[in-house]
Design an enzyme around this catalytic site. Structure first.
Site, short mmCIF file in Angstrom:
data_model
loop_
_atom_site.label_atom_id
_atom_site.label_comp_id
_atom_site.label_asym_id
_atom_site.label_seq_id
_atom_site.Cartn_x
_atom_site.Cartn_y
_atom_site.Cartn_z
N ASP A 175 -13.07 -1.40 -2.64
CA ASP A 175 -12.91 -2.69 -3.32
C ASP A 175 -13.93 -3.72 -2.87
O ASP A 175 -13.79 -4.90 -3.17
CB ASP A 175 -11.48 -3.21 -3.16
CG ASP A 175 -11.11 -3.53 -1.72
OD1 ASP A 175 -11.69 -2.92 -0.81
OD2 ASP A 175 -10.23 -4.38 -1.51
N SER B 220 -8.19 -0.07 -1.39
CA SER B 220 -9.36 -0.15 -0.51
C SER B 220 -9.97 1.23 -0.27
O SER B 220 -10.43 1.89 -1.19
CB SER B 220 -8.97 -0.85 0.80
OG SER B 220 -10.09 -1.07 1.61
N HIS B 221 -9.93 1.69 0.99
CA HIS B 221 -10.59 2.93 1.39
C HIS B 221 -9.65 4.13 1.37
O HIS B 221 -10.07 5.24 1.68
CB HIS B 221 -11.14 2.78 2.80
CG HIS B 221 -10.06 2.59 3.82
ND1 HIS B 221 -9.40 1.39 3.97
CD2 HIS B 221 -9.50 3.44 4.72
CE1 HIS B 221 -8.49 1.52 4.93
NE2 HIS B 221 -8.53 2.75 5.40
N HIS C 62 -14.99 -5.20 7.72
CA HIS C 62 -14.60 -6.51 7.20
C HIS C 62 -15.39 -7.57 7.96
O HIS C 62 -15.37 -7.59 9.19
CB HIS C 62 -13.10 -6.77 7.42
CG HIS C 62 -12.20 -5.99 6.53
ND1 HIS C 62 -11.98 -6.33 5.21
CD2 HIS C 62 -11.44 -4.89 6.76
CE1 HIS C 62 -11.12 -5.47 4.67
NE2 HIS C 62 -10.78 -4.60 5.59
N ARG D 274 0.85 -1.20 0.00
CA ARG D 274 0.00 0.00 0.00
C ARG D 274 0.88 1.24 0.00
O ARG D 274 1.78 1.36 0.83
CB ARG D 274 -0.90 -0.01 1.24
CG ARG D 274 -2.08 0.97 1.22
CD ARG D 274 -3.24 0.45 0.40
NE ARG D 274 -3.79 -0.81 0.90
CZ ARG D 274 -4.82 -0.89 1.74
NH1 ARG D 274 -5.40 0.19 2.20
NH2 ARG D 274 -5.29 -2.08 2.10
N ASP E 295 -14.76 -5.16 -0.04
CA ASP E 295 -14.56 -6.17 0.99
C ASP E 295 -14.98 -5.66 2.36
O ASP E 295 -14.92 -6.40 3.35
CB ASP E 295 -13.12 -6.70 1.01
CG ASP E 295 -12.08 -5.63 1.33
OD1 ASP E 295 -12.45 -4.45 1.53
OD2 ASP E 295 -10.88 -5.98 1.38
N ARG E 296 -15.42 -4.40 2.44
CA ARG E 296 -15.92 -3.85 3.71
C ARG E 296 -17.33 -3.32 3.51
O ARG E 296 -17.62 -2.67 2.51
CB ARG E 296 -15.01 -2.72 4.21
CG ARG E 296 -13.64 -3.20 4.64
CD ARG E 296 -12.92 -2.18 5.49
NE ARG E 296 -12.64 -0.95 4.81
CZ ARG E 296 -13.13 0.24 5.17
NH1 ARG E 296 -13.93 0.36 6.20
NH2 ARG E 296 -12.81 1.32 4.49
N ASP F 272 -16.96 -0.11 0.46
CA ASP F 272 -15.71 0.65 0.34
C ASP F 272 -15.17 0.52 -1.08
O ASP F 272 -15.87 0.03 -1.98
CB ASP F 272 -14.70 0.17 1.39
CG ASP F 272 -14.12 -1.20 1.08
OD1 ASP F 272 -14.80 -2.01 0.40
OD2 ASP F 272 -12.98 -1.47 1.49
N LYS G 190 -3.14 -6.74 -2.93
CA LYS G 190 -3.45 -7.83 -2.02
C LYS G 190 -3.06 -9.13 -2.71
O LYS G 190 -3.32 -9.31 -3.91
CB LYS G 190 -4.93 -7.83 -1.64
CG LYS G 190 -5.33 -6.60 -0.83
CD LYS G 190 -6.80 -6.57 -0.48
CE LYS G 190 -7.13 -5.34 0.36
NZ LYS G 190 -8.57 -5.24 0.68
#
Length: 503
Positions: A269, A124-125, A358, A16, A271-272, A267, A134
């Site tokens: 991607d 992600s966020h 998550h 990241r 996943d949240r 979010d 990832k």
């Protein structure tokens, strides 16, 4: 070539960093080669024989960020140069990248072979200037130690190229593949028409959720009101982070105006998950996990089973106490999707979750964090309760939280190099007198969670940003504010001291 490859973006749970200073095409090309070199080692350990490179199959997908396409192209070039075959899933939610390892995919390059690992380009966020990666292998996210090993292999691949070694590139094949229909067919078969009579609002934040979730929920029978479904890496309507209360203004308004049963926000991607009740109230991650946990406990109790549920240090003590009191087994662990997945595997947990949204289902699913699937489980829960009580609202399932006052997450800036010494000094200065409250325990599995007789104060390092994250809980708002102000003031004082020393 430069003398060294900048690998600063390698973190504990993923890669990241800011584009292009920390993550860029050069890094991704060599990460791909390092990842395959590392994978070869793992395959040898698992089978005792080295699997030929041309038998390895890797899937690649990306989020909607403006630079994700450039990074995806570089990553695929590196994979092909290493000789492996690639399934290019294109723009897709992170959970669909994970799903590719479980799906039956029939193409000319798969020939009955399963995907050995997934590489997912996403931040992600994080703000739009960030990107990341990832990585999975053998149906599991890479652990902190495994990410370190990939980093070492990446550095070696770069050094070999700089020394003009191994210039003969192999040539893997690339196949573009749309996995969305595989995923939606699988999920809709699992849930059938559970959503009949349920109205929901879905806010995809111009990220990846809009590609899959609204249509899937309609297939389950729901009436769906869509917000910001079109992917746009500029994120023109609001930032894709449902943990930030400011990003939920539009969905709260839409839920109330449309008299929806609840709202789902994703979010960057997917996943949240973020959830808003029919009254326009945010359901925090620990409250949402309790809803899932109590439903699972009730279901398994009928079969004489007691499920284990894993969560993290930021969550309310109410979550842990209620799960245990209702017959489940609650386990506290480090924050971070990699840590949570590892703890689930270690303990055999059927469910896990984090404050950030998550949620990990091993019960009836594969064990990874998938906000779209989590939405399906919530639709199922609401549908069951509405059959018993048509006016049902999600907040009825989280009444144990009414007994405490919970703060929002606090974020304090701190350069990464100061985080460890600041925490060490904090630990030495914490006392009953400082907080004017009796300290029962200090948990150090992830930062400092200071347990009082009436609540807790938490400070931990962010895994992805140069900040501390803090959270507080007490029986009253006044005591919660006391814990917040005391710990924040002391943290800022110590951080400033280290910053001045560096200058």
């Amino acid at each position: 070539m430069q003398d060294t490859l900048n690998t600063k973006a390698f973190g504990k749970n993923d890669i990241r960093g800011i584009f292009p200073s920390e993550v860029n095409s050069e890094l991704y090309f060599y990460v791909a080669k390092g990842y395959i070199s590392w994978m070869q080692e793992q395959l040898t350990k698992l089978s005792g024989t080295k699997k030929p490179v041309d038998e390895i199959l890797v899937s690649v997908c990306m989020d909607a960020r403006l630079h994700s396409k450039e990074l995806k192209d570089a990553l695929i070039q590196g994979l092909c140069a290493a000789g492996v075959n690639v399934l290019d899933l294109g723009l897709a939610p992170t959970p669909l990248g994970y799903f590719s390892e479980f799906a039956k995919i029939d193409t000319e390059i798969t020939e009955g072979k399963s995907v050995n690992g997934a590489l997912i380009i996403t931040a992600s966020h994080n703000p739009s200037e960030y990107n990341g990666l990832k990585m999975t292998f053998n149906k599991a996210s890479l652990s902190e130690e495994q990410i370190k090993e990939v980093k070492e292999h990446t550095q070696k691949a770069y050094e070999d190229a700089k020394a003009d070694k191994y210039r003969t590139f192999r040539c893997g094949f690339v196949k573009k593949y749309n996995i969305i229909s595989n995923y939606t067919d699988k999920i809709s078969d699992m849930f059938d028409k559970i959503g009949n009579g349920i109205k929901i609002v879905v806010d995809s934040a111009n990220a990846t959720g809009g590609l899959v979730a609204p249509q899937l929920y309609r297939e389950l029978g729901c009436e769906v009101i869509e917000l910001f479904s079109e992917p746009d890496g500029n994120f023109p309507n609001h930032h894709p982070n449902p943990s930030d209360e400011k990003t939920l203004d539009a969905i709260k308004k839409a839920v109330v105006e449309n008299k929806a049963d609840f709202g789902i926000a994703f979010d960057g991607d997917s996943d949240r998950i973020g959830v808003v009740s029919s009254k326009g109230k945010t359901i925090s991650g620990d409250k949402l996990l309790l809803i899932y946990a109590l439903d699972l406990i009730k279901e398994l109790k009928a079969h004489g089973e007691s499920p284990t549920v894993v969560s993290e240090v930021k969550c309310s003590q109410v979550l842990y106490d209620t799960i245990n009191a209702q017959g489940g087994v609650a386990i506290m662990h480090k924050t971070g999707h990699g840590y949570i997945k590892s703890k689930m595997k270690e303990t055999g947990a059927l469910l896990a979750g984090e404050m950030s949204g998550h949620v990990f289902f091993k019960d009836r699913y594969f064990g990874y964090d998938d906000a779209i699937y989590a939405g399906c489980r919530l639709i199922e829960i609401v549908a069951k309760n509405k059959k018993l009580k048509p006016s049902f609202d999600l907040q009825e399932l989280i009444k144990p939280f009414d007994e405490v006052y919970l703060s929002n997450e606090e974020r304090l800036k701190c350069p990464n190099e100061f985080k460890k010494p600041v925490l060490e000094e904090l630990k030495g200065r914490i006392s009953d007198e400082l907080f004017n409250s009796k300290i029962k325990d200090i948990i150090t599995i992830d930062g400092l969670r200071i347990i009082f007789e009436d609540g807790f104060a938490l400070i931990r390092q962010s895994n992805t940003e140069p900040v501390f994250t803090l959270r507080f809980e007490a029986k009253t708002k006044e005591q919660c504010e006391n814990y917040r102000k005391t710990l924040c003031d002391l943290t800022n004082e110590i951080t400033l001291k280290y910053a001045q020393t560096k200058v």
